[in-house]
Design an enzyme around this catalytic site. Structure first.
Site, PDB file in Angstrom:
ATOM      1  N   GLU A   1       0.877  -1.272   0.047  1.00 54.37           N
ATOM      2  CA  GLU A   1      -0.145  -0.006  -0.066  1.00 54.37           C
ATOM      3  C   GLU A   1       0.809   1.165   0.082  1.00 54.37           C
ATOM      4  O   GLU A   1       0.705   2.416  -0.682  1.00 54.37           O
ATOM      5  CB  GLU A   1      -1.111   0.204   1.345  1.00 54.37           C
TER       6      GLU A   1
ATOM      7  N   ASP B   1      -5.496  -9.641  -7.672  1.00 52.33           N
ATOM      8  CA  ASP B   1      -5.903  -8.638  -8.911  1.00 52.33           C
ATOM      9  C   ASP B   1      -4.670  -8.156  -9.403  1.00 52.33           C
ATOM     10  O   ASP B   1      -4.311  -8.400 -10.730  1.00 52.33           O
ATOM     11  CB  ASP B   1      -6.959  -7.584  -8.289  1.00 52.33           C
TER      12      ASP B   1
ATOM     13  N   ARG C   1       0.352   3.820  -3.346  1.00 54.49           N
ATOM     14  CA  ARG C   1      -0.138   4.965  -2.820  1.00 54.49           C
ATOM     15  C   ARG C   1       0.996   6.232  -2.881  1.00 54.49           C
ATOM     16  O   ARG C   1       0.951   7.203  -3.138  1.00 54.49           O
ATOM     17  CB  ARG C   1      -0.903   4.892  -1.543  1.00 54.49           C
TER      18      ARG C   1
ATOM     19  N   GLU D   1     -12.780   0.500  -9.327  1.00 54.84           N
ATOM     20  CA  GLU D   1     -12.348  -0.439 -10.410  1.00 54.84           C
ATOM     21  C   GLU D   1     -13.303  -0.123 -11.458  1.00 54.84           C
ATOM     22  O   GLU D   1     -13.041  -0.338 -12.743  1.00 54.84           O
ATOM     23  CB  GLU D   1     -12.360  -1.826  -9.960  1.00 54.84           C
TER      24      GLU D   1
HETATM   25  C1  DMJ Z   1      -6.589   0.359  -4.538  1.00 54.62           C
HETATM   26  O1  DMJ Z   1      -5.834   0.568  -3.582  1.00 54.62           O
HETATM   27  C2  DMJ Z   1      -5.603  -0.256  -5.695  1.00 54.62           C
HETATM   28  O2  DMJ Z   1      -6.285  -0.240  -6.946  1.00 54.62           O
HETATM   29  C3  DMJ Z   1      -5.422  -1.691  -5.345  1.00 54.62           C
HETATM   30  O3  DMJ Z   1      -4.737  -2.434  -6.407  1.00 54.62           O
HETATM   31  C4  DMJ Z   1      -6.662  -2.387  -5.062  1.00 54.62           C
HETATM   32  N1  DMJ Z   1      -7.691  -1.606  -4.038  1.00 54.62           N
HETATM   33  C5  DMJ Z   1      -7.767  -0.257  -4.237  1.00 54.62           C
HETATM   34  C6  DMJ Z   1      -8.802   0.454  -4.541  1.00 54.62           C
HETATM   35  O4  DMJ Z   1      -9.979  -0.515  -4.588  1.00 54.62           O
END
Ligand code: DMJ
Length: 725
Positions: free
Chosen positions: A213, A359, A217, A544
């Site tokens: 994260e 994902d 981010r 998404e």
């Molecule tokens: C985001 O922090 C990123 O897209 C991550 O890969 C998946 N989850 C969140 C948003 O839903």
């Protein structure tokens, strides 16, 4: 192939550049020749120096166009065309929109139909105005946070307070939102944020953070702020605050050095967390200490871009190595379990899904290939293998309406399929479309000689999955999707591979409501297909689906995706606003009107969701998909050439034509040869086994290809070797 380390002072530690007071980066944001000879090399001739500059400021598009003769101005042409077409339709000559969509269906929601349908009201939707509405939502959200929780990492818009995740705060919300402010031309907010970063942001804090994260981010946010400010000087929210733009990369390198501590494991796979002060990795407290697969494999775009910017190869090498460890496991059909042990580099369990913890592994395969301008075929090959695996094992259909489901295999590929989709999976329609065309429009891609039936098939999958994700919104009372959706599935499940493109199940053409039955209210199509369990009914304002709508709009040009996005945006505005309208919050249930608020604003609301809405309604000239890759937190990075400093530092183990691993018995490199039917090629490598020869070679256009041939037809390396099929 041996990799030559760079000569010269490419390593920052011990260098004096940080205190020299001089800018380390030139106007384009790349390191100047002085940093090291190697860096000078790579950014001289072979960097993508021609990265197109977005010359028009947001909201000031006409400046450059005023000089053009009227007949060359696209907008004028478009207006004339639309007027003529509109009149034609009015008088019954054309059917609405057919000329714009190439006959494809247009599914305009009831709401937007009544107020904005292209011709229904006689008005063209004012997309600039819609983009402005999104900008306003960002301003409201950010102002609320600024007023009540400035510098905090969490924000609670109902209680009007926040919380820090580490003692001095990480800038979680501020840094994640920087590039959205820039794209929206929010100069005041940007200057305030930059002051906070300059005065308050330190990563030397004795606290653990999530490796993934924090990378996507914070590192991602700083790097994209650097990209936008340095590659488009004066364009995106130009500031005049006396602070150097170098602070973005300086903070980024400091942070990345700390994050790299998580990679100090036996296998090189990063641990789930890292202490920012001690730089020591910390295993996950759950899952027997295993890291999540998506997390370990979704730090590559960030580390590689930083390596390219600074010339410091360790960022590249450490992140890239993870891909080799993962691939060496040789999981069947490119589908990976969602946990991986950092000590052994082996997977834990056999739960396979493209939702949480799975994902972005798939997302970063194709985006790594695109980031380095398609010069690393290994990632394309891995993506293609995974796509084939998805079609074979994970795509099924809902009952009764045949929506396409990208399902899960919680107990491995040989066991039952589970018809469940996390909202997180909805990044896939857009990513499939991106992978299929490389970022150009479908219309352009179809004209290229390389377009095949498989490309066409993949675009259809993207369109069907997009519809499924959109249905997650249209089938709830709030018109917002739940966190997780289950589906009624055929019994036995219908699988993608049982069909051909002619007879494959298709969802309904439009989202009209189901006919009224006696005693039953009219319901949206899909009501009987989609199931949201009470525990899964929350909505975190996730990005998404709008992310995919953005890609689908850019790539297919079908206006329905913009219209769906507008309807979705209106639902967010209506149902996630706090009572006094001073902010927006996650909600606890999409099935209750009005929905209970969760009193939390995730940083990705600002970083991703609102950014994708804004881009969806804005000019396609902003950040063309052929020039950038967005990281998984929607932070745009430039595509670039590998140059002399970087190369793919690993190879996939040789596989035969069916994708099965073959044991190497010999390997030759740099052998000149003739591949049958392809003319002379320089063979990069040949792996010989008892039965097969697998050759990789570079084609004239710089792309790499792999060919497998029977060993019997292969003669030992010579000046020119014929490999017959
Ligand atoms: C985001 O922090 C990123 O897209 C991550 O890969 C998946 N989850 C969140 C948003 O839903």
């Amino acid at each position: 192939m041996a990799y030559a380390p760079p000569s010269g002072p490419t390593h920052r530690h011990g260098d004096s550049w940080q205190s020299s007071g001089q800018s380390r980066f030139n106007a384009n944001g790349y390191a100047p020749a002085g940093v090291s000879e190697k860096i000078g090399d790579i950014f001289g001739s072979d960097r993508k120096g021609s990265l197109p500059m977005y010359k028009d400021k947001p909201y000031q598009y006409p400046s450059g166009r005023r000089k053009m003769p009227w007949f060359r101005r696209k907008r004028v042409i478009a207006s004339v065309f639309l007027s003529v077409a509109g009149l034609s339709w009015w008088f019954g000559i054309l059917s609405p929109l057919s000329f714009l969509t190439g006959g494809s269906e247009t599914m305009v929601s009831k709401k937007s139909k009544s107020s904005w349908n292209l011709f229904g009201s006689g008005r063209v939707p004012d997309w600039d105005n819609r983009a402005e509405k999104v900008r306003e939502a960002f301003r409201v959200s950010f102002a609320d946070y600024e007023k009540h929780a400035w510098g905090d990492d969490e924000y609670h818009p109902v209680a009007k307070n926040g919380k820090k995740m580490v003692p001095n705060g990480l800038g979680w919300i501020i840094v994640d939102a920087l590039d959205t402010m820039m794209l929206m031309n929010l100069t005041t907010e940007l200057e305030h944020s930059r002051q906070w970063i300059h005065n308050n942001l330190t990563y030397d804090q004795d606290h653990d953070v999530s490796t993934f994260e924090t990378t996507i981010r914070m590192l991602g946010g700083l790097l994209s702020a650097h990209y936008l400010s340095s590659s488009f000087p004066g364009v995106y929210a130009p500031v005049n605050d006396g602070l150097s733009d170098d602070m973005y990369v300086e903070k980024a390198t400091d942070l990345a050095d700390r994050l790299l501590g998580a990679f100090d494991t036996e296998s090189g796979v990063p641990l789930a967390s890292v202490n920012l002060h001690t730089m020591k990795g910390i295993p996950s407290h759950a899952d027997a200490g295993a890291s999540s697969t998506a997390e370990a494999t979704s730090v590559q775009l960030e580390m590689k871009y930083l390596a390219k910017l600074t010339g410091e190869t360790q960022y590249w090498d450490r992140a890239e190595h993870v891909m080799k460890v993962v691939d060496d496991n040789d999981m069947p059909d490119g589908l990976l379990p969602i946990f991986i042990y950092a000590d052994q580099g082996a997977f834990r369990g056999n739960n396979i899904r493209l939702g949480s913890r799975g994902d972005s592994y798939y997302e970063y395969l194709i985006k790594q290939y695109l980031q380095t301008s398609q010069q690393e075929p290994v990632y394309n090959s891995m993506w293609n293998e995974s796509m084939a695996g998805i079609k074979k094992h994970l795509i099924t259909y809902s009952r009764p309406s045949n929506f396409t489901i990208l399902a899960e295999r919680p107990n491995g590929l040989d066991n039952a399929i589970s018809p469940k989709m996390d909202h997180l999976v909805c990044f896939m329609p857009g990513t499939i479309a991106l992978a299929t065309t490389g970022g150009v429009s479908v219309a352009q891609a179809r004209k290229q000689g390389t377009w095949t039936a498989e490309h066409e098939e993949n675009i259809q999958i993207a369109e069907e999955l997009m519809k499924t994700c959109w249905g997650m919104y249209t089938t709830t009372p709030t018109s917002l999707a739940g966190e997780i959706t289950y589906f009624n599935m055929h019994d036995p499940p219908l699988m993608y591979e049982q069909f051909t493109s002619d007879n494959r199940p298709k969802s309904p053409r439009n989202f009209d409501r189901l006919p009224n039955l006696p005693g039953v209210d009219s319901r949206p199509i899909g009501t009987d297909d989609y199931i949201i369990k009470p525990n899964d009914a929350h909505n975190l304002q996730r990005p998404e689906t709008v992310e995919s709508l953005f890609y689908m709009w850019r790539i297919t040009g079908d206006v329905k995706y913009r219209e769906w996005g507008w309807t979705m945006f209106e639902a967010f505005m209506k149902h996630t606003a706090v009572l006094d309208g001073s902010g927006y919050s996650s909600i606890s249930s999409v099935n209750i009107v009005p929905p209970p608020l969760k009193d939390n604003m995730e940083s990705f609301w600002l970083a991703e969701t609102l950014k994708y809405f804004y881009l969806l309604f804005s000019s396609n000239d902003i950040l063309p998909l052929t020039d950038v890759v967005f990281n998984t937190e929607a932070h745009p990075f430039p595509r670039f050439q590998l140059g002399k400093l970087f190369k793919t530092g690993w190879e996939r183990k040789a596989r035969d034509a069916d994708g099965k691993l073959v044991q190497d018995t010999q390997k030759h490199e740099g052998v000149p040869a003739v591949l049958d039917g392809m003319g002379p090629q320089k063979i990069e490598t040949i792996h010989l086994t008892e039965t097969r020869a697998v050759a990789t070679s570079t084609l004239a256009d710089g792309e790499m290809t792999a060919m497998t041939t029977a060993i019997g037809a292969y003669t030992a390396p010579a000046e020119s070797t014929m490999l017959a099929p």
